[in-house]
Write a protein that holds these residues in place. Structure first.
Motif, PDB file in Angstrom:
ATOM      1  N   PHE A   1       0.831  -1.199   0.000  1.00 21.79           N
ATOM      2  CA  PHE A   1       0.000   0.000   0.000  1.00 21.79           C
ATOM      3  C   PHE A   1       0.865   1.247   0.000  1.00 21.79           C
ATOM      4  O   PHE A   1       2.052   1.208   0.319  1.00 21.79           O
ATOM      5  N   GLU A   2       0.258   2.361  -0.387  1.00 21.48           N
ATOM      6  CA  GLU A   2       0.935   3.654  -0.408  1.00 21.48           C
ATOM      7  C   GLU A   2       0.295   4.562   0.642  1.00 21.48           C
ATOM      8  O   GLU A   2      -0.916   4.515   0.856  1.00 21.48           O
ATOM      9  N   ALA A   3       1.116   5.381   1.296  1.00 18.26           N
ATOM     10  CA  ALA A   3       0.622   6.385   2.231  1.00 18.26           C
ATOM     11  C   ALA A   3       1.090   7.745   1.729  1.00 18.26           C
ATOM     12  O   ALA A   3       2.293   7.971   1.570  1.00 18.26           O
ATOM     13  N   VAL A   4       0.142   8.645   1.458  1.00 22.61           N
ATOM     14  CA  VAL A   4       0.453   9.941   0.863  1.00 22.61           C
ATOM     15  C   VAL A   4      -0.223  11.044   1.674  1.00 22.61           C
ATOM     16  O   VAL A   4      -1.431  10.991   1.926  1.00 22.61           O
ATOM     17  N   LEU A   5       0.549  12.047   2.087  1.00 19.32           N
ATOM     18  CA  LEU A   5       0.031  13.196   2.837  1.00 19.32           C
ATOM     19  C   LEU A   5       0.308  14.450   2.031  1.00 19.32           C
ATOM     20  O   LEU A   5       1.456  14.727   1.661  1.00 19.32           O
ATOM     21  N   MET A   6      -0.755  15.234   1.759  1.00 14.90           N
ATOM     22  CA  MET A   6      -0.605  16.425   0.934  1.00 14.90           C
ATOM     23  C   MET A   6      -1.254  17.632   1.610  1.00 14.90           C
ATOM     24  O   MET A   6      -2.286  17.509   2.286  1.00 14.90           O
ATOM     25  N   LYS A   7      -0.654  18.796   1.380  1.00 14.95           N
ATOM     26  CA  LYS A   7      -1.191  20.067   1.903  1.00 14.95           C
ATOM     27  C   LYS A   7      -1.341  21.041   0.738  1.00 14.95           C
ATOM     28  O   LYS A   7      -0.411  21.228  -0.044  1.00 14.95           O
TER      29      LYS A   7
ATOM     30  N   ARG B   1       8.541  -0.632   5.422  1.00 15.61           N
ATOM     31  CA  ARG B   1       8.484   0.683   4.769  1.00 15.61           C
ATOM     32  C   ARG B   1       9.651   0.867   3.806  1.00 15.61           C
ATOM     33  O   ARG B   1      10.790   0.535   4.129  1.00 15.61           O
ATOM     34  N   ALA B   2       9.365   1.400   2.626  1.00 18.06           N
ATOM     35  CA  ALA B   2      10.391   1.759   1.646  1.00 18.06           C
ATOM     36  C   ALA B   2      10.307   3.263   1.441  1.00 18.06           C
ATOM     37  O   ALA B   2       9.337   3.765   0.872  1.00 18.06           O
ATOM     38  N   HIS B   3      11.303   3.990   1.936  1.00 16.14           N
ATOM     39  CA  HIS B   3      11.253   5.454   1.889  1.00 16.14           C
ATOM     40  C   HIS B   3      12.429   6.016   1.099  1.00 16.14           C
ATOM     41  O   HIS B   3      13.581   5.700   1.373  1.00 16.14           O
TER      42      HIS B   3
ATOM     43  N   ASP C   1       6.941   8.357  10.596  1.00 21.54           N
ATOM     44  CA  ASP C   1       7.158   9.780  10.347  1.00 21.54           C
ATOM     45  C   ASP C   1       7.515  10.036   8.892  1.00 21.54           C
ATOM     46  O   ASP C   1       7.954  11.112   8.528  1.00 21.54           O
ATOM     47  N   ARG C   2       7.306   9.018   8.041  1.00 20.07           N
ATOM     48  CA  ARG C   2       7.657   9.138   6.634  1.00 20.07           C
ATOM     49  C   ARG C   2       6.560   8.558   5.758  1.00 20.07           C
ATOM     50  O   ARG C   2       6.000   7.508   6.086  1.00 20.07           O
ATOM     51  N   PHE C   3       6.294   9.231   4.650  1.00 20.06           N
ATOM     52  CA  PHE C   3       5.231   8.778   3.759  1.00 20.06           C
ATOM     53  C   PHE C   3       5.841   8.202   2.502  1.00 20.06           C
ATOM     54  O   PHE C   3       6.552   8.869   1.765  1.00 20.06           O
ATOM     55  N   SER C   4       5.569   6.925   2.318  1.00 20.39           N
ATOM     56  CA  SER C   4       6.348   6.101   1.419  1.00 20.39           C
ATOM     57  C   SER C   4       5.504   4.952   0.894  1.00 20.39           C
ATOM     58  O   SER C   4       4.282   4.943   1.029  1.00 20.39           O
ATOM     59  N   SER C   5       6.203   3.972   0.332  1.00 18.52           N
ATOM     60  CA  SER C   5       5.574   2.706  -0.050  1.00 18.52           C
ATOM     61  C   SER C   5       5.678   1.746   1.131  1.00 18.52           C
ATOM     62  O   SER C   5       6.689   1.733   1.833  1.00 18.52           O
ATOM     63  N   TYR C   6       4.641   0.930   1.322  1.00 19.59           N
ATOM     64  CA  TYR C   6       4.601   0.022   2.469  1.00 19.59           C
ATOM     65  C   TYR C   6       4.149  -1.366   2.029  1.00 19.59           C
ATOM     66  O   TYR C   6       3.540  -1.535   0.976  1.00 19.59           O
ATOM     67  N   ALA C   7       4.438  -2.338   2.892  1.00 17.63           N
ATOM     68  CA  ALA C   7       3.940  -3.699   2.691  1.00 17.63           C
ATOM     69  C   ALA C   7       3.507  -4.256   4.040  1.00 17.63           C
ATOM     70  O   ALA C   7       4.175  -4.032   5.055  1.00 17.63           O
ATOM     71  N   ILE C   8       2.370  -4.950   4.046  1.00 18.47           N
ATOM     72  CA  ILE C   8       1.931  -5.677   5.241  1.00 18.47           C
ATOM     73  C   ILE C   8       2.578  -7.061   5.178  1.00 18.47           C
ATOM     74  O   ILE C   8       2.317  -7.835   4.256  1.00 18.47           O
TER      75      ILE C   8
END
Length: 210
Positions: free
Chosen positions: A100-106, A143-145, A172-179
């Protein structure tokens, strides 16, 4: 600051949205304040940390600001990071259940900023997909950051939840992730299970050839 942000949100000058593919309520912020989002318990503190004092005051005066947090499933094994995470999981005697991807935008005054690192780490809750649930199964998040110099750092994050249906981790980092998981017997077969089997089979074949 919290009172200031709550007032701005009430006046609809501050819009915070959460989209989480691993939540039974995908968009919790449609029905409740972002201070009460179950899948990100400390979202209020995170929003407070990414807004400057000038932005908070401008927002209260009517300058709209949007903060969007998106967690979306991505199980197509497309990138080199995905492949490396799969290999790392296998090396650590684990399988990959989901990517999954986690993305934070402002967004502010027509400018959109992709937030990649936080001063205040975010706590994220994921509901474990049915097809990878199993009694006694151990879960971790990988996490892959990508850093500023273009390198990718990989790190396993512990599951902080005692609930067998949920994973809670802090990042504290928004990146690619795997469960990732080990142990137990799944209630179903998924795409990543097949991929894991193929990778392990190829590794065994290479060892036998050598």
């Amino acid at each position: 600051d919290r009172l200031l942000l709550e007032k701005a949100a009430q006046n609809q000058f501050l819009a915070v949205s959460v989209n989480n593919d691993y939540s039974s309520t995908v968009r919790e912020t449609e029905t409740q304040s972002y201070f009460e989002v179950a899948s990100i318990p400390n979202l209020g503190d995170v929003v407070d940390s990414i807004l400057t004092e000038e932005e908070k005051i401008a927002c209260l005066k009517g300058n709209p600001i949007q903060v969007n947090m998106n967690i979306f499933a991505n199980n197509q094994l497309q990138t080199d990071d995905d492949k490396e995470m799969l290999n790392l999981a296998v090396k650590n005697h684990m399988s990959v259940g989901n990517f999954f991807e986690a993305v934070l935008m402002k967004s502010d005054s027509g400018r959109t900023e992709n937030i990649t690192e936080l001063a205040v780490p975010m706590q994220i809750l994921l509901e474990i997909p049915t097809n990878i649930k199993a009694e006694g199964r151990e879960f971790k998040i990988l996490r892959a950051h990508k850093t500023a110099d273009g390198k990718t750092e990989y790190e396993f994050l512990d599951n902080e939840s005692t609930d067998s249906d949920k994973i809670v981790f802090t990042t504290d980092r928004f990146s690619s992730y795997a469960i990732c998981y080990r142990g137990g017997t799944s209630q179903g077969t998924n795409f990543m299970t097949v991929i894991n089997f193929i990778v392990i089979s190829l590794l065994i074949l290479v060892i036998l050839i050598i």
